[in-house]
Design an enzyme around this catalytic site. Sequence first.
Site, PDB file in Angstrom:
ATOM      1  N   ARG A 229       0.844  -1.186   0.000  1.00 47.97           N
ATOM      2  CA  ARG A 229       0.000   0.000   0.000  1.00 47.97           C
ATOM      3  C   ARG A 229       0.879   1.235   0.000  1.00 47.97           C
ATOM      4  O   ARG A 229       1.880   1.310   0.730  1.00 47.97           O
ATOM      5  CB  ARG A 229      -0.928   0.009   1.230  1.00 47.97           C
ATOM      6  CG  ARG A 229      -2.118  -0.937   1.094  1.00 47.97           C
ATOM      7  CD  ARG A 229      -3.060  -0.457   0.009  1.00 47.97           C
ATOM      8  NE  ARG A 229      -4.209  -1.333  -0.218  1.00 47.97           N
ATOM      9  CZ  ARG A 229      -4.267  -2.258  -1.150  1.00 47.97           C
ATOM     10  NH1 ARG A 229      -3.225  -2.491  -1.919  1.00 47.97           N
ATOM     11  NH2 ARG A 229      -5.371  -2.960  -1.325  1.00 47.97           N
ATOM     12  N   HIS A 277      -0.203   0.616 -10.233  1.00 46.76           N
ATOM     13  CA  HIS A 277      -1.013  -0.245  -9.364  1.00 46.76           C
ATOM     14  C   HIS A 277      -1.565  -1.443 -10.141  1.00 46.76           C
ATOM     15  O   HIS A 277      -2.773  -1.727 -10.122  1.00 46.76           O
ATOM     16  CB  HIS A 277      -2.149   0.535  -8.711  1.00 46.76           C
ATOM     17  CG  HIS A 277      -2.615  -0.068  -7.420  1.00 46.76           C
ATOM     18  ND1 HIS A 277      -3.061   0.687  -6.366  1.00 46.76           N
ATOM     19  CD2 HIS A 277      -2.700  -1.358  -7.005  1.00 46.76           C
ATOM     20  CE1 HIS A 277      -3.401  -0.107  -5.357  1.00 46.76           C
ATOM     21  NE2 HIS A 277      -3.192  -1.360  -5.733  1.00 46.76           N
TER      22      HIS A 277
END
Length: 314
Positions: A229, A277
């Site tokens: 993250r 991502h």
Amino acid sequence: MAILIAVTGWDAGPWAERLRARLPDRDIRIWPDAMGDPADIRYALTWKAPASALTACPNLQAVFSLGAGVDHLLGQQGLPDVPIVRVVDPDLTGRMSEWITLQVLLHHRQHLRYAAQQRRHEWTPHAQAAARDVRVGILGLGVLGADAAEVLVRLGYRVAGWARTPKDLAGVECFAGEEAFDAFLARTDILVNLLPLTPQTHGLIDRGVLDKLPRDGALGGPVFINAGRGGSHVEADIAQALRDGTLIAASLDVFETEPLPADSPLWDLETAVVTPHIAADSDPDAIIDYVAAQIRAFEAGADLENRVDPARGY
């Protein structure tokens, strides 16, 4: 009995069609325009939708996160007090291990250096360390971290892992708890982050942590890889560490702000690899199969698997 799909940034239509094919007896609805009567909704599949989409449903029984992380849910006020289920799927796990392995090999085999030489039409070989001499350290030994560790062990790397609680993985030197964190860092040439985002991990990878990575390893300096993250690292510290040589390279798939702002210095650093991502991009077919199977089993009396503990954040 209805099922709600509430997502932002994705086209919910294909997800709804897949779910209808697997659960043809259910009323599949899409937030916000086709919710119908919220009292009909028993399950919600969500990705970064506001908590208000869920609080409107008084008879909700479970919420399924459509990605590997659940911080997009747990950080919201007013979340309904119902079970939250995270995705644990072999396809997603395999994709993550592929990306992690790619980045470890890229830095170990000096690909950025050779790519720069190719642009200059320069033919210069360099000494190459063996995998057995490269120390990889993985932060987070859950399903994703354990699988990546297994792949890297098979390739011959010296793999260690750190987790908050003790783990036992074949071929992996396991560290646990805050008291072992510095020792883990001190033996790590390539630091891989796969920790979930929690209050304890927010901003964890900062200049202080990067300074504790060794400079005497086989690569000539440490490398940082993050596919966990973005909130768990401090991008300004990473950029500065790349500029001054504290880090020799970094691969980042997650960021503090996504999309990564156009003025971020990370875009222009030749020692930084930036991907949008996609390390473990969600496969709708695999995830919908997983969710449909969970709903059927739950309604037959089984417990929901991979329930999130809100106190831990994962």
